[in-house]
Design an enzyme around this catalytic site. Structure first.
Site, mmCIF file in Angstrom:
data_model
loop_
_atom_site.group_PDB
_atom_site.id
_atom_site.type_symbol
_atom_site.label_atom_id
_atom_site.label_comp_id
_atom_site.label_asym_id
_atom_site.label_seq_id
_atom_site.Cartn_x
_atom_site.Cartn_y
_atom_site.Cartn_z
ATOM 1 N N ARG A 255 24.445 25.087 76.223
ATOM 2 C CA ARG A 255 25.576 26.017 76.124
ATOM 3 C C ARG A 255 25.409 26.872 74.868
ATOM 4 O O ARG A 255 25.609 26.414 73.749
ATOM 5 C CB ARG A 255 26.888 25.218 76.052
ATOM 6 C CG ARG A 255 28.126 26.067 76.295
ATOM 7 C CD ARG A 255 29.381 25.276 75.963
ATOM 8 N NE ARG A 255 29.588 25.218 74.514
ATOM 9 C CZ ARG A 255 30.115 24.183 73.870
ATOM 10 N NH1 ARG A 255 30.448 23.088 74.502
ATOM 11 N NH2 ARG A 255 30.292 24.235 72.567
ATOM 12 N N HIS A 259 32.653 26.495 73.728
ATOM 13 C CA HIS A 259 33.101 25.864 74.970
ATOM 14 C C HIS A 259 33.988 26.829 75.757
ATOM 15 O O HIS A 259 33.820 27.013 76.962
ATOM 16 C CB HIS A 259 33.863 24.580 74.655
ATOM 17 C CG HIS A 259 34.380 23.891 75.871
ATOM 18 N ND1 HIS A 259 33.564 23.249 76.777
ATOM 19 C CD2 HIS A 259 35.641 23.749 76.346
ATOM 20 C CE1 HIS A 259 34.295 22.747 77.752
ATOM 21 N NE2 HIS A 259 35.553 23.031 77.522
ATOM 22 N N TYR A 268 31.068 21.914 64.937
ATOM 23 C CA TYR A 268 30.483 20.621 65.308
ATOM 24 C C TYR A 268 28.987 20.674 65.647
ATOM 25 O O TYR A 268 28.399 19.648 65.939
ATOM 26 C CB TYR A 268 31.259 20.005 66.477
ATOM 27 C CG TYR A 268 31.439 20.906 67.681
ATOM 28 C CD1 TYR A 268 30.415 21.088 68.608
ATOM 29 C CD2 TYR A 268 32.643 21.571 67.898
ATOM 30 C CE1 TYR A 268 30.577 21.904 69.701
ATOM 31 C CE2 TYR A 268 32.826 22.395 69.001
ATOM 32 C CZ TYR A 268 31.790 22.559 69.908
ATOM 33 O OH TYR A 268 31.965 23.375 70.993
#
Length: 362
Positions: A255, A259, A268
């Protein structure tokens, strides 16, 4: 996890060089079409994020990095198959014939974006599913119905890597194996379930190993190689249509964006990890192969990008020109038999709307 170190089904390496003989269907003309599809959906994705940032779209899940998975899914399904998507599936839905503005409508908060019509006929594909893994149970029901009907059709359901830890997913693959239904599961293993990395999601080397417990084939494929993706999908769907049962495909990708537009992935994951992943992305990979075969040029790239921007802008205009739904439809699409209290609330909303519009409504 070092994605590139894993053994998986692949035809092109990350530099766009063939590592195995390409299948017969993989003509340069076909691959040019796949490349155009991926570039177009990437241009769309960039525009959709911009629309959200400027308040013209709601929270939006970018599909940046998963274009090969989506286009391969959309192009491998037949018209009379049934697609059960999750929320990161705009490329597949577009390749199935769903207009871009439908996707914009949906993420703009308009439920009419889930009303699909293809060639003036109702489409049996299901709308986006935002709850995690619940679409897998729906897919089992759809595939069971297709088997009962006996029409040699297949269903295909997608999900993310995080969904494979849900009971819905595990129950679904178990039913698919026990009932021998025509269903293909495709996991978009993009390494991050929001902020949970793949290494903390499951102790197995491959998520596709979960297929063993269900008694169905599990295949790991390079999700950044559209040739490998399409090849595995075509074989799995053909197997399903012939009554040979379900297949679980794990498409290993990354990805490249957040998100959703409500997320900040820099909190993160490291910038070094992201930059390394960009080396393996699917669009650049196929472009490199096509250029090495003299099947694509810088001039063609420039012309296609201009056409893509025009196509996307036209879709955006159609989306922005759509008149909003009357507010009472929030009740109409939710309650088949509304209570007296609900009817009163609906009437109150209509009355308020009429006051705001000077007596005119709908």
């Amino acid at each position: 996890m070092n994605v590139q170190a894993l053994s998986m089904h692949r035809f092109l390496d990350y530099q766009g060089q063939a590592v195995a003989s390409l299948p017969e269907w993989a003509t340069l003309e076909t691959l040019q079409g796949f490349y155009r599809d991926m570039v177009l959906t990437r241009v769309y994705d960039n525009k959709a994020v911009a629309l959200q940032r400027t308040g013209k779209l709601g929270t939006y899940p970018s599909h940046l990095g998963s274009e090969a998975i989506g286009i391969a899914v959309g192009r491998s399904l037949r018209k009379d198959d049934v697609f059960i998507p999750y929320y990161r599936d705009m490329p597949a839905m577009w390749a199935r014939g769903i207009a871009m503005e439908k996707n914009l409508q949906y993420w703009g908060g308009d439920e009419r974006g889930s009303d699909f019509t293809l060639d003036d006929q109702h489409c049996h594909d299901l709308p986006f599913c935002v709850p995690i893994a619940t679409q897998c149970t729906h897919a089992v029901g759809v595939a069971a119905a297709l088997k009962i009907q006996g029409g040699h059709h297949a269903a295909l359901v997608t999900c993310g890597d995080g969904a494979t830890s849900k009971g819905d997913f595990l129950e679904s693959i178990n039913c698919a194996g026990a009932w021998n239904i025509p269903l293909v599961f495709v996991i978009n293993n993009n390494q991050w379930a929001i902020s949970v990395p793949r290494k903390l999601q499951c102790g197995a080397e491959y998520l596709s190993e979960k297929a063993k417990g269900a008694g169905i084939p599990g295949i790991a494929v390079d999700g950044n190689d559209i040739i490998a993706m399409y090849d595995v999908l075509m074989k799995s769907l053909d197997r399903a249509r012939k009554g040979k049962g379900a297949t679980l495909i794990e498409a290993i990708s990354y990805r490249l964006g957040d998100h959703t537009t409500a997320d900040d992935a820099s909190r993160y994951r490291s910038e070094d990890e992201l930059q390394q992943a960009w080396q393996y992305e699917p669009v650049k990979r196929l472009k490199a192969y096509l250029m090495s075969q003299n099947a694509w040029s810088d001039e063609e790239e420039k012309a296609w990008l201009a056409q893509c921007r025009e196509t996307v802008e036209q879709a955006v205009k159609r989306y922005l020109d759509i008149a909003p739904q009357p507010p009472e439809t929030a009740f109409d699409y939710l309650y088949e038999q509304p209570t007296e209290e609900i009817r009163a609330q609906r009437d109150a909303i209509i009355e308020k709307a009429m006051r705001m519009q000077g007596g005119h409504h709908g």
